[in-house]
Design an enzyme around this catalytic site. Structure first.
Site, short mmCIF file in Angstrom:
data_model
loop_
_atom_site.label_atom_id
_atom_site.label_comp_id
_atom_site.label_asym_id
_atom_site.label_seq_id
_atom_site.Cartn_x
_atom_site.Cartn_y
_atom_site.Cartn_z
N LYS A 12 0.85 -1.20 0.00
CA LYS A 12 0.00 0.00 0.00
C LYS A 12 0.87 1.24 0.00
CE LYS A 12 -3.28 2.56 2.91
NZ LYS A 12 -4.05 2.58 4.17
N GLU B 26 -8.82 11.37 13.52
CA GLU B 26 -7.93 10.24 13.82
C GLU B 26 -6.94 10.55 14.94
OE1 GLU B 26 -4.91 7.15 11.50
OE2 GLU B 26 -6.12 8.58 10.38
#
Length: 498
Positions: free
Chosen positions: A247, A297
């Site tokens: 990723k 987050e």
């Protein structure tokens, strides 16, 4: 520390206080004078050189009125060049600060043990509410000379203790003065200096600031543009097999130009009601320059040896109806691409926590974190730290997570630097605070850099095998909508769609 017997009493003269705010000014000034005259004699010698604090609880009899108090409103009315705002995700703690009593910053790559030792050196268990607020750059392998001009002002790291704060902690509301004694200057002069600075503040805590209309945007430039974005994703995906990448997170910078300079607190005030369950922050380093955001987050929260962190990865936009929103949530829960992307983050955190902690607890199943414009897969993680570990070991282990960098980390960061045509600065980096025995950092996503009449918006998308450029572009567009929806944007569709 000078002996208290050498001090004379500083007089609180009515001419030195603003008459329209005299009640609160008098309470704060009286508390400061009492501290200088009496309290200092009761503190141990080890507080010498530490940051000291005097705080006054603001009258909280009217709970409805107190609930409506906005430290951000108060901050917006101040004339100080340096302003800091921080609000946690649960809205339990909020701090609006002006001025900079102490600053620890640097242009070189951060030396974590030294910087955190320097931060802790100024802090004391006698004043646990004193905190450094700030952040670090996303990548520390880029010299400051390579940074964009505006990011250079922030340095590779920058932490500040404000001089004055308005804070809320649960139902408690208080005004605080932070200061550091200078043994070469008599206490009367130091007290007079603090009172003079206090007199220049607007102390009308409950007075609201009427928001004017936000300036109009007149231009937008996306970096990379749509064609370059597609090329970047193709380049990344073709390198996956050779580099053993799972990723990479590629970001975009969208630069909006306005008819007039932007006021950071006004934009954050406009963002707040539409972005609950998020950290809200503003680091204004001069009247023209600020980094603001509403991040959902958490990187981590540490209290003593208890550590909390989380995995947030995998995204869908919100639906226009309850039914459509549920369909999108179900699609997110069952998407092989998003589940794989999310599990990479969970597995990475599990490995890191195993290194840092004696015990680790990770939720067995992810849930859906629903925000205003988007929704994410979300998994809580926590642990009990091994003895003697500090934030200097924790932060570089956790940042950057695969949710903002990629996996494996080093290979992903190398490719990001090769592909991305701009400097991330503090975007997607840790921002937060450090106290004597606790610390909290958010991941600075959903963020923007204000530079005069320009607003630079940053957002990224996780690229894994099977990613499609047009879908990832749309995801990035959704992530900046909480900003762009505030403005009456002209039609930039020819430049911002694939």
């Amino acid at each position: 520390m000078p002996d208290s017997a050498s001090r004379s009493n500083s007089q609180l003269s009515p001419k030195d206080r603003p008459t329209h705010q005299s009640n609160l000014y008098l309470r704060i000034a009286t508390q400061l004078q009492h501290f200088f005259e009496w309290d200092l004699t009761n503190f141990p010698l080890e507080i010498e050189g530490k940051i000291l604090r005097v705080q006054v609880q603001i009258d909280n009899k009217d709970q409805v009125r107190a609930h409506q108090l906005s430290p951000l409103n108060w901050l917006a009315r101040q004339s100080a060049d340096v302003k800091i705002y921080w609000s946690d995700r649960e809205e339990k703690f909020t701090m609006a600060g002006v001025g900079q009593l102490r600053i620890i910053s640097g242009d070189l790559s951060i030396d974590y043990p030294k910087v955190f030792a320097d931060l802790r050196q100024d802090l004391s268990p006698h004043f646990p509410q004193v905190r450094y607020y700030g952040g670090i750059g996303f990548t520390q392998d880029r010299s400051i000379s390579e940074s964009d001009a505006t990011w250079k002002l922030f340095g590779n790291y920058r932490f500040i203790i404000p001089e004055f704060e308005v804070c809320t902690n649960g139902l408690e509301i208080y005004f605080a003065c932070n200061f550091q004694l200078n043994s070469s200057i008599d206490f009367d002069r130091q007290l007079d200096t603090i009172l003079a600075e206090l007199a220049n503040l607007d102390l009308a805590i409950y007075e609201e600031r009427l928001l004017s209309d936000l300036p109009l945007p007149i231009d937008r430039v996306d970096t990379p543009n749509a064609i370059e974005w597609q090329q970047n994703i193709t380049t990344a995906l073709t390198t996956f097999p050779d580099r053993n990448l799972d990723k990479i997170v590629l970001a975009r910078r969208s630069t909006l130009t306005f008819t007039a300079p932007l006021q950071p607190q006004s934009i954050l005030l406009a963002l707040q009601p539409h972005n609950p369950h998020s950290y809200h922050f503003c680091f204004q380093i001069n009247p023209q320059t600020a980094f603001i955001g509403t991040s959902p987050e958490r990187l981590y929260h540490r209290y003593d040896r208890f550590l909390k962190t989380e995995a947030v990865a995998g995204t869908r936009h919100r639906g226009a109806s309850v039914e459509i929103d549920l369909e999108l949530s179900n699609a997110l829960r069952t998407s092989p691409k998003d589940l794989h992307e999310h599990q990479l983050v969970v597995n990475n955190l599990a490995g890191i926590l195993a290194q840092l902690c004696e015990t680790v607890t990770i939720e067995p199943r992810s849930t859906i974190l629903k925000l205003n414009k988007v929704q994410h897969l979300y998994t809580r993680c926590q642990g009990i730290l091994k003895a003697d570990l500090t934030d200097a070991e924790i932060l570089p282990k956790l940042h950057p997570t695969p949710a903002v960098g990629g996996f494996p980390r080093i290979l992903a960061l190398q490719l990001i630097r090769q592909i991305e045509p701009f400097d991330r600065g503090w975007y997607a980096a840790p921002v937060g605070w450090v106290g004597y025995d606790d610390a909290e950092f958010a991941v600075a996503i959903r963020s923007g850099l204000i530079d005069g009449n320009k607003l630079l918006l940053f957002a990224g998308a996780g690229i894994v095998k099977g990613s499609q450029a047009d879908e990832e572009w749309a995801e990035v567009e959704n992530k900046i909508r909480h900003f762009t929806d505030l403005f009456q944007l002209p039609d930039f569709s020819d430049r911002s769609a694939i």
